[in-house]
Design a protein around this motif. Structure first.
Motif, PDB file in Angstrom:
ATOM      1  N   TRP A  24       0.841  -1.192   0.000  1.00  0.00           N
ATOM      2  CA  TRP A  24       0.000   0.000   0.000  1.00  0.00           C
ATOM      3  C   TRP A  24       0.881   1.250   0.000  1.00  0.00           C
ATOM      4  O   TRP A  24       1.990   1.249   0.504  1.00  0.00           O
ATOM      5  N   GLN A  25       0.315   2.325  -0.537  1.00  0.00           N
ATOM      6  CA  GLN A  25       0.998   3.613  -0.443  1.00  0.00           C
ATOM      7  C   GLN A  25       0.580   4.363   0.821  1.00  0.00           C
ATOM      8  O   GLN A  25       1.351   5.134   1.380  1.00  0.00           O
ATOM      9  N   SER A  26      -0.650   4.159   1.230  1.00  0.00           N
ATOM     10  CA  SER A  26      -1.166   4.792   2.438  1.00  0.00           C
ATOM     11  C   SER A  26      -2.277   3.910   2.998  1.00  0.00           C
ATOM     12  O   SER A  26      -2.685   2.928   2.365  1.00  0.00           O
ATOM     13  N   PHE A  27      -2.750   4.247   4.171  1.00  0.00           N
ATOM     14  CA  PHE A  27      -3.793   3.426   4.787  1.00  0.00           C
ATOM     15  C   PHE A  27      -4.756   4.310   5.573  1.00  0.00           C
ATOM     16  O   PHE A  27      -4.443   5.449   5.939  1.00  0.00           O
ATOM     17  N   SER A  28      -5.920   3.761   5.821  1.00  0.00           N
ATOM     18  CA  SER A  28      -6.916   4.390   6.686  1.00  0.00           C
ATOM     19  C   SER A  28      -7.350   3.367   7.722  1.00  0.00           C
ATOM     20  O   SER A  28      -7.234   2.155   7.505  1.00  0.00           O
ATOM     21  N   ILE A  29      -7.842   3.858   8.848  1.00  0.00           N
ATOM     22  CA  ILE A  29      -8.373   2.944   9.854  1.00  0.00           C
ATOM     23  C   ILE A  29      -9.842   3.256  10.117  1.00  0.00           C
ATOM     24  O   ILE A  29     -10.287   4.395   9.975  1.00  0.00           O
ATOM     25  N   THR A  30     -10.575   2.213  10.445  1.00  0.00           N
ATOM     26  CA  THR A  30     -11.936   2.343  10.950  1.00  0.00           C
ATOM     27  C   THR A  30     -11.956   1.680  12.315  1.00  0.00           C
ATOM     28  O   THR A  30     -11.456   0.553  12.464  1.00  0.00           O
ATOM     29  N   THR A  31     -12.495   2.345  13.294  1.00  0.00           N
ATOM     30  CA  THR A  31     -12.454   1.793  14.643  1.00  0.00           C
ATOM     31  C   THR A  31     -13.763   2.049  15.382  1.00  0.00           C
ATOM     32  O   THR A  31     -14.474   3.011  15.101  1.00  0.00           O
ATOM     33  N   ASP A  32     -14.071   1.160  16.310  1.00  0.00           N
ATOM     34  CA  ASP A  32     -15.289   1.284  17.103  1.00  0.00           C
ATOM     35  C   ASP A  32     -15.055   0.625  18.451  1.00  0.00           C
ATOM     36  O   ASP A  32     -14.286  -0.334  18.559  1.00  0.00           O
ATOM     37  N   ALA A  33     -15.705   1.133  19.472  1.00  0.00           N
ATOM     38  CA  ALA A  33     -15.601   0.573  20.818  1.00  0.00           C
ATOM     39  C   ALA A  33     -16.992   0.193  21.310  1.00  0.00           C
ATOM     40  O   ALA A  33     -17.971   0.865  20.999  1.00  0.00           O
ATOM     41  N   TRP A  34     -17.077  -0.876  22.057  1.00  0.00           N
ATOM     42  CA  TRP A  34     -18.366  -1.297  22.599  1.00  0.00           C
ATOM     43  C   TRP A  34     -18.161  -2.151  23.844  1.00  0.00           C
ATOM     44  O   TRP A  34     -17.059  -2.613  24.123  1.00  0.00           O
ATOM     45  N   THR A  35     -19.238  -2.356  24.577  1.00  0.00           N
ATOM     46  CA  THR A  35     -19.234  -3.187  25.781  1.00  0.00           C
ATOM     47  C   THR A  35     -20.314  -4.243  25.645  1.00  0.00           C
ATOM     48  O   THR A  35     -21.458  -3.933  25.317  1.00  0.00           O
ATOM     49  N   ASP A  36     -19.945  -5.523  25.852  1.00  0.00           N
ATOM     50  CA  ASP A  36     -20.964  -6.568  25.707  1.00  0.00           C
ATOM     51  C   ASP A  36     -21.935  -6.510  26.886  1.00  0.00           C
ATOM     52  O   ASP A  36     -21.557  -6.198  28.024  1.00  0.00           O
ATOM     53  N   ALA A  37     -23.187  -6.812  26.581  1.00  0.00           N
ATOM     54  CA  ALA A  37     -24.257  -6.625  27.560  1.00  0.00           C
ATOM     55  C   ALA A  37     -24.223  -7.686  28.660  1.00  0.00           C
ATOM     56  O   ALA A  37     -24.754  -7.464  29.752  1.00  0.00           O
TER      57      ALA A  37
END
Length: 290
Positions: A24-37
């Protein structure tokens, strides 16, 4: 896999990921946080995206990198520190182009802190008075921060259907109460499946509950209710939904006029669901269209 072997497999997998990402020449990130019930354990998921230098823009590659246990306070500072550690572990000299998160204030704060950190590392002069970075800003030595379009779209839908349009909110509350009652009872689910099969020759699909963190879940809940309405009506006629616990509120079957409004809601929300699926862009870029 046992202790040492598990680490060997993880190292081998990490090496394979690095080989892919070096193209790759560059990259992006996708992120998420959660708590299981159930156990109340917290996690952060990180996905890397990039396009190999020799391919076109429609050759997007996505790597679900890690799901990281994160049982500490979900502050912007803590999240930024963890994300930067993971990015540095995998990316080396690659250009970090952008980050996509939900609309949570802690995620936005984390990306703001990442921008500041990266600027400082690259010794880029910035105004020391700036303590917040606007969305979709790409400065030299920094990254672009994008709030997830699908998440934003879902927030708009919820505001319209649950806060602005009063009648829609009342109808949806009625549907939610019935769906919740049936989903909590294994016996009611069995009865509904039997009614659908014997009276209407249908295979009963699962009733879907609206969950505020799931895109389009209002749509899926209403649609599943509308599709099962006749069977649910028989449950009511047989008195099977009247045997409620003492601590549960009384529920009533919406009449045909409400059902007609729900059909209209489904028609409207179907178009939003199609749009959100298209915007997910698993293998193609969607930012030019946002």
């Amino acid at each position: 896999l046992g202790g040492s072997l598990l680490h060997e497999v993880a190292d081998a997998a990490r090496s394979c990921l690095l080989d892919v990402m070096q193209k790759w020449q560059s990259f992006s990130i996708t992120t998420d946080a959660w708590t299981d019930a159930y156990l109340q354990n917290s996690y952060v998921a990180i996905t890397f995206s990039g396009i190999p230098a020799q391919y076109g823009v429609n050759e997007l590659q996505m790597i679900p990198l890690e799901v990281v246990p994160f049982n500490v306070s979900h502050t912007g500072e803590q999240l930024a520190e963890m994300l930067l550690e993971k990015v540095n572990l995998y990316t080396g000299d690659l250009l970090w182009y952008s980050a996509t998160t939900d609309n949570g204030s802690n995620m936005v704060s984390a990306c703001n802190k990442l921008i500041t950190t990266l600027r400082m590392e690259d010794e880029v002069a910035v105004n020391e008075d700036v303590d917040e970075i606007d969305d979709d800003v790409l400065d030299e030595g920094g990254i672009a921060v994008h709030r997830c379009t699908d998440h934003t779209l879902d927030l708009v839908i919820r505001k319209v259907f649950l806060k602005t349009v009063t009648q829609a909110a009342v109808d949806i509350a009625s549907v939610r109460a019935i769906v919740g009652r049936i989903r909590r009872s294994h016996q009611l689910k069995q009865w509904l499946a039997k009614i659908q099969r014997e009276h209407f020759n249908r295979v009963q699909q699962c009733l879907v509950m609206d969950v505020c963190t799931r895109w389009n879940s209002i749509f899926f809940m209403i649609r599943s209710f509308v599709d099962s309405y006749d069977g649910i009506a028989i449950l009511f006629s047989l008195g099977l939904l009247d045997n409620r616990k003492v601590d549960e509120d009384s529920i009533e079957l919406p009449d045909r006029s409400v059902l007609q409004r729900l059909h209209v809601d489904v028609e409207i929300l179907t178009e939003y669901e199609k749009l959100s699926r298209w915007l997910e862009g698993d293998h193609y870029l969607t930012m030019p269209f946002v």
